[in-house]
Design a protein around this motif. Structure first.
Motif, PDB file in Angstrom:
ATOM      1  N   ALA A  45       0.573  -0.949   0.180  1.00  0.00           N
ATOM      2  CA  ALA A  45       0.224  -0.016   0.543  1.00  0.00           C
ATOM      3  C   ALA A  45       0.641   1.233   0.190  1.00  0.00           C
ATOM      4  CB  ALA A  45      -0.495   0.157   1.192  1.00  0.00           C
ATOM      5  N   VAL A  46       0.625   1.701  -1.223  1.00  0.00           N
ATOM      6  CA  VAL A  46       1.520   3.549  -1.013  1.00  0.00           C
ATOM      7  C   VAL A  46       0.578   4.817  -0.636  1.00  0.00           C
ATOM      8  CG1 VAL A  46       2.391   5.643  -2.549  1.00  0.00           C
ATOM      9  CG2 VAL A  46       2.671   3.228  -3.050  1.00  0.00           C
ATOM     10  N   VAL A  47       0.328   4.821   0.287  1.00  0.00           N
ATOM     11  CA  VAL A  47      -0.589   6.044   1.047  1.00  0.00           C
ATOM     12  C   VAL A  47       0.778   7.590   1.690  1.00  0.00           C
ATOM     13  CG1 VAL A  47      -1.702   4.398   2.511  1.00  0.00           C
ATOM     14  CG2 VAL A  47       0.265   5.336   4.077  1.00  0.00           C
ATOM     15  N   GLY A  48      -0.775   8.506   1.402  1.00  0.00           N
ATOM     16  CA  GLY A  48       0.201   9.698   1.405  1.00  0.00           C
ATOM     17  C   GLY A  48      -1.071  10.505   1.597  1.00  0.00           C
ATOM     18  N   ALA A  49      -0.959  12.314   1.986  1.00  0.00           N
ATOM     19  CA  ALA A  49      -2.007  12.646   2.497  1.00  0.00           C
ATOM     20  C   ALA A  49      -1.943  13.620   0.626  1.00  0.00           C
ATOM     21  CB  ALA A  49      -1.436  13.907   2.867  1.00  0.00           C
ATOM     22  N   SER A  50      -3.343  13.980   0.818  1.00  0.00           N
ATOM     23  CA  SER A  50      -4.349  14.778  -0.942  1.00  0.00           C
ATOM     24  C   SER A  50      -2.498  15.768  -1.119  1.00  0.00           C
ATOM     25  CB  SER A  50      -4.631  15.614  -0.503  1.00  0.00           C
ATOM     26  OG  SER A  50      -4.965  16.525  -1.810  1.00  0.00           O
ATOM     27  N   GLY A  51      -1.735  15.263  -2.725  1.00  0.00           N
ATOM     28  CA  GLY A  51      -0.545  16.209  -2.857  1.00  0.00           C
ATOM     29  C   GLY A  51       0.609  15.813  -2.652  1.00  0.00           C
ATOM     30  N   SER A  52       0.601  13.977  -2.027  1.00  0.00           N
ATOM     31  CA  SER A  52       1.628  14.129  -1.494  1.00  0.00           C
ATOM     32  C   SER A  52       3.029  13.160  -3.070  1.00  0.00           C
ATOM     33  CB  SER A  52       1.450  12.929  -0.846  1.00  0.00           C
ATOM     34  OG  SER A  52       0.498  12.188  -1.489  1.00  0.00           O
ATOM     35  N   GLY A  53       2.006  13.179  -4.243  1.00  0.00           N
ATOM     36  CA  GLY A  53       2.553  12.587  -5.272  1.00  0.00           C
ATOM     37  C   GLY A  53       1.728  10.819  -5.252  1.00  0.00           C
ATOM     38  N   LYS A  54       0.829  10.769  -4.554  1.00  0.00           N
ATOM     39  CA  LYS A  54       0.979   9.220  -4.934  1.00  0.00           C
ATOM     40  C   LYS A  54       0.234   8.953  -5.964  1.00  0.00           C
ATOM     41  CE  LYS A  54      -3.518   9.822  -2.333  1.00  0.00           C
ATOM     42  NZ  LYS A  54      -2.932  11.038  -1.649  1.00  0.00           N
ATOM     43  N   THR A 215      -3.396   4.610  -1.721  1.00  0.00           N
ATOM     44  CA  THR A 215      -4.734   5.571  -0.868  1.00  0.00           C
ATOM     45  C   THR A 215      -4.691   6.092  -0.256  1.00  0.00           C
ATOM     46  OG1 THR A 215      -6.716   4.543   0.391  1.00  0.00           O
ATOM     47  CG2 THR A 215      -4.148   3.303   0.515  1.00  0.00           C
ATOM     48  N   HIS A 216      -5.733   6.979   0.578  1.00  0.00           N
ATOM     49  CA  HIS A 216      -5.418   7.935   1.673  1.00  0.00           C
ATOM     50  C   HIS A 216      -5.737   7.465   3.066  1.00  0.00           C
ATOM     51  CE1 HIS A 216      -8.936   9.131   0.756  1.00  0.00           C
ATOM     52  NE2 HIS A 216      -9.632   9.481   2.181  1.00  0.00           N
ATOM     53  N   ASP A 217      -6.567   5.970   2.710  1.00  0.00           N
ATOM     54  CA  ASP A 217      -6.932   6.053   4.087  1.00  0.00           C
ATOM     55  C   ASP A 217      -6.533   4.789   4.713  1.00  0.00           C
ATOM     56  OD1 ASP A 217      -8.512   4.317   5.376  1.00  0.00           O
ATOM     57  OD2 ASP A 217     -10.059   3.037   4.265  1.00  0.00           O
ATOM     58  N   PRO A 218      -5.511   5.697   6.040  1.00  0.00           N
ATOM     59  CA  PRO A 218      -4.747   4.543   6.808  1.00  0.00           C
ATOM     60  C   PRO A 218      -5.362   2.967   7.298  1.00  0.00           C
ATOM     61  CG  PRO A 218      -5.453   6.238   7.852  1.00  0.00           C
ATOM     62  CD  PRO A 218      -5.905   6.004   6.462  1.00  0.00           C
ATOM     63  N   ALA A 219      -6.616   3.090   6.727  1.00  0.00           N
ATOM     64  CA  ALA A 219      -7.045   1.701   7.494  1.00  0.00           C
ATOM     65  C   ALA A 219      -6.376   0.358   6.477  1.00  0.00           C
ATOM     66  CB  ALA A 219      -8.702   1.676   7.334  1.00  0.00           C
ATOM     67  N   VAL A 220      -5.893   0.311   5.182  1.00  0.00           N
ATOM     68  CA  VAL A 220      -5.789   0.036   4.207  1.00  0.00           C
ATOM     69  C   VAL A 220      -4.608  -1.126   4.780  1.00  0.00           C
ATOM     70  CG1 VAL A 220      -4.983  -0.416   2.080  1.00  0.00           C
ATOM     71  CG2 VAL A 220      -7.227   1.123   2.194  1.00  0.00           C
ATOM     72  N   ALA A 221      -3.973   0.328   5.428  1.00  0.00           N
ATOM     73  CA  ALA A 221      -2.602  -0.875   6.040  1.00  0.00           C
ATOM     74  C   ALA A 221      -2.645  -1.893   7.098  1.00  0.00           C
ATOM     75  CB  ALA A 221      -1.775   0.154   6.863  1.00  0.00           C
ATOM     76  N   ILE A 230       4.125   8.709   1.199  1.00  0.00           N
ATOM     77  CA  ILE A 230       4.958   9.250   0.653  1.00  0.00           C
ATOM     78  C   ILE A 230       4.900  10.674   0.841  1.00  0.00           C
ATOM     79  CG2 ILE A 230       4.594  10.740  -1.376  1.00  0.00           C
ATOM     80  CD1 ILE A 230       4.135   8.109  -3.602  1.00  0.00           C
ATOM     81  N   ARG A 231       5.277  11.427   1.000  1.00  0.00           N
ATOM     82  CA  ARG A 231       5.057  12.767   1.623  1.00  0.00           C
ATOM     83  C   ARG A 231       6.005  13.514   0.602  1.00  0.00           C
ATOM     84  NH1 ARG A 231       7.249  12.561   7.361  1.00  0.00           N
ATOM     85  NH2 ARG A 231       8.626  13.987   7.207  1.00  0.00           N
ATOM     86  N   ASP A 232       5.914  14.669  -0.131  1.00  0.00           N
ATOM     87  CA  ASP A 232       6.371  16.201  -0.172  1.00  0.00           C
ATOM     88  C   ASP A 232       7.205  15.046  -1.844  1.00  0.00           C
ATOM     89  OD1 ASP A 232       5.070  17.838   1.120  1.00  0.00           O
ATOM     90  OD2 ASP A 232       7.310  17.462   2.904  1.00  0.00           O
ATOM     91  N   GLY A 233       6.754  14.079  -2.263  1.00  0.00           N
ATOM     92  CA  GLY A 233       7.018  13.614  -3.530  1.00  0.00           C
ATOM     93  C   GLY A 233       8.135  12.162  -3.259  1.00  0.00           C
ATOM     94  N   ARG A 234       8.357  12.446  -2.639  1.00  0.00           N
ATOM     95  CA  ARG A 234       8.709  11.072  -2.570  1.00  0.00           C
ATOM     96  C   ARG A 234       9.116  10.150  -0.853  1.00  0.00           C
ATOM     97  NH1 ARG A 234      13.267  15.940  -1.130  1.00  0.00           N
ATOM     98  NH2 ARG A 234      13.292  15.120   0.832  1.00  0.00           N
ATOM     99  N   THR A 235       9.282   9.250  -1.282  1.00  0.00           N
ATOM    100  CA  THR A 235       9.397   8.026  -0.029  1.00  0.00           C
ATOM    101  C   THR A 235       9.698   8.260   1.461  1.00  0.00           C
ATOM    102  OG1 THR A 235      10.711   6.223  -1.247  1.00  0.00           O
ATOM    103  CG2 THR A 235       8.980   6.093  -2.089  1.00  0.00           C
ATOM    104  N   SER A 236       8.494   8.643   2.278  1.00  0.00           N
ATOM    105  CA  SER A 236       9.738   8.851   3.364  1.00  0.00           C
ATOM    106  C   SER A 236       9.675   7.573   4.469  1.00  0.00           C
ATOM    107  CB  SER A 236       8.561   9.504   3.930  1.00  0.00           C
ATOM    108  OG  SER A 236       7.328   9.669   4.413  1.00  0.00           O
TER     109      SER A 236
END
Length: 303
Positions: A45-54, A215-221, A230-236
């Motif tokens: 799962a790749v998660v991140g807020a809106s605008g994170s780049g996912k 997804t942006h849904d943490p429950a998927v994890a 992903i944060r600010d366009g990079r894997t964090s």
């Protein structure tokens, strides 16, 4: 329905991925040197807020967009050099795609079985599959996803969860190497979401297809062994989950969060760590024998 897998190697490889959008002379860097590895048969799962780049990452991996810089490869296919003909082949045979909007995944005038048959019929000239074999595969996939009972229904006659499970069958029908899912539970309630995610894992277990869920849904994890943030366009950071059995035979689930270090030594500390230690702008580093210490920097600290 077991898929044949090539030994070794990974199904997704991104290195220094950059994507810049320019609008009215203003440039926005959606991806800023992103690195990502996904091995064959993983469910990630790749998660991140809106605008994170996912979503930008997903557009590149699906073949709908091209990166501005860096490299991206899926199942050995270089996504930066594909021509138009190769792109069609890639989207028909290498990747499957499940969208968030259930209405965009299925043709409303076809039954569930006809929807699953469609990509098989498009691929038939290249694969030489007989009509009977295509029908058997469609039925097998619908049964695997627990929607065999809606085989003769059109999308408007199904629930949202049934539509998404049929959509997964459609995406998996041509036996792709990688299945990409864009917010597949975004329009579903919690119970139905859990059901859809478990069926995604079931397809992975039965066919060996690599699954990447954005997804942006943490429950998927909770339904995958590995979550990449992903944060600010990079894997964090990544969270790795495993089950351990103690000496008494009692199983326990373990989740470990790790920071991702890129090729030039950059890492993003988890947001809660930064806030708890009140790290701002500068930090003090101390090199120990087997680790590096990170400390809040104060004005009075030696420079």
């Amino acid at each position: 329905m077991t898929a044949t897998r090539e030994p070794g190697g990974g199904d997704i490889r991104c290195r220094g991925l950059v994507r810049i959008f320019a609008t009215d002379g203003v440039e926005v860097q959606a991806l800023q040197g992103l690195d990502l590895d996904v091995e064959q048969g993983e469910v990630v799962a790749v998660v991140g807020a809106s605008g994170s780049g996912k979503s930008t990452l997903l557009g590149i991996l699906s073949g709908l967009d091209r990166p501005t810089g860096g490299t991206a490869a899926v199942a050995g296919t270089d996504l930066t050099t594909m021509g138009a003909r190769e792109r069609v082949r890639y989207q028909r045979h290498i990747v499957g795609f499940v969208r968030q909007q259930t209405s965009r995944n299925l043709l409303p005038y076809l039954t569930a079985r006809e929807n699953v048959l469609l990509p098989l019929e498009l691929a038939a000239p290249a694969r030489g599959a007989a009509a009977a074999a295509r029908g058997a595969r469609a039925d097998e996939l619908l049964d695997l996803l627990g929607v065999g009972h809606v085989a003769d229904r059109r999308p408007g006659e199904m629930s949202g969860g049934e539509q998404q499970r049929v959509a997964i069958a459609v995406a998996a029908a041509p036996a792709p190497r990688v299945l990409l899912a864009d917010e597949p539970t975004g329009e579903l309630d919690e119970a139905t979401s859990a059901e859809v995610l478990e069926h995604l894992r079931g397809v992975n277990a039965a066919t060996g297809v690599t699954v990447l869920i954005v997804t942006h849904d943490p429950a998927v994890a909770d339904h995958v062994a590995r979550t990449v943030r992903i944060r600010d366009g990079r894997t964090s950071t990544e969270v790795l989950r495993r089950t351990e059995v103690d000496a008494d035979g009692v199983a326990r689930h373990v989740a470990e969060e790790v920071a991702v270090l890129d090729r030039v030594g950059r890492l993003q500390l988890p947001a809660d760590v930064v806030e708890r230690l009140q790290l701002r702008e500068r930090v003090r580093l101390s090199l120990e024998q087997d680790h590096v210490g990170v400390w809040p920097w104060r004005q009075e600290d030696p420079r």
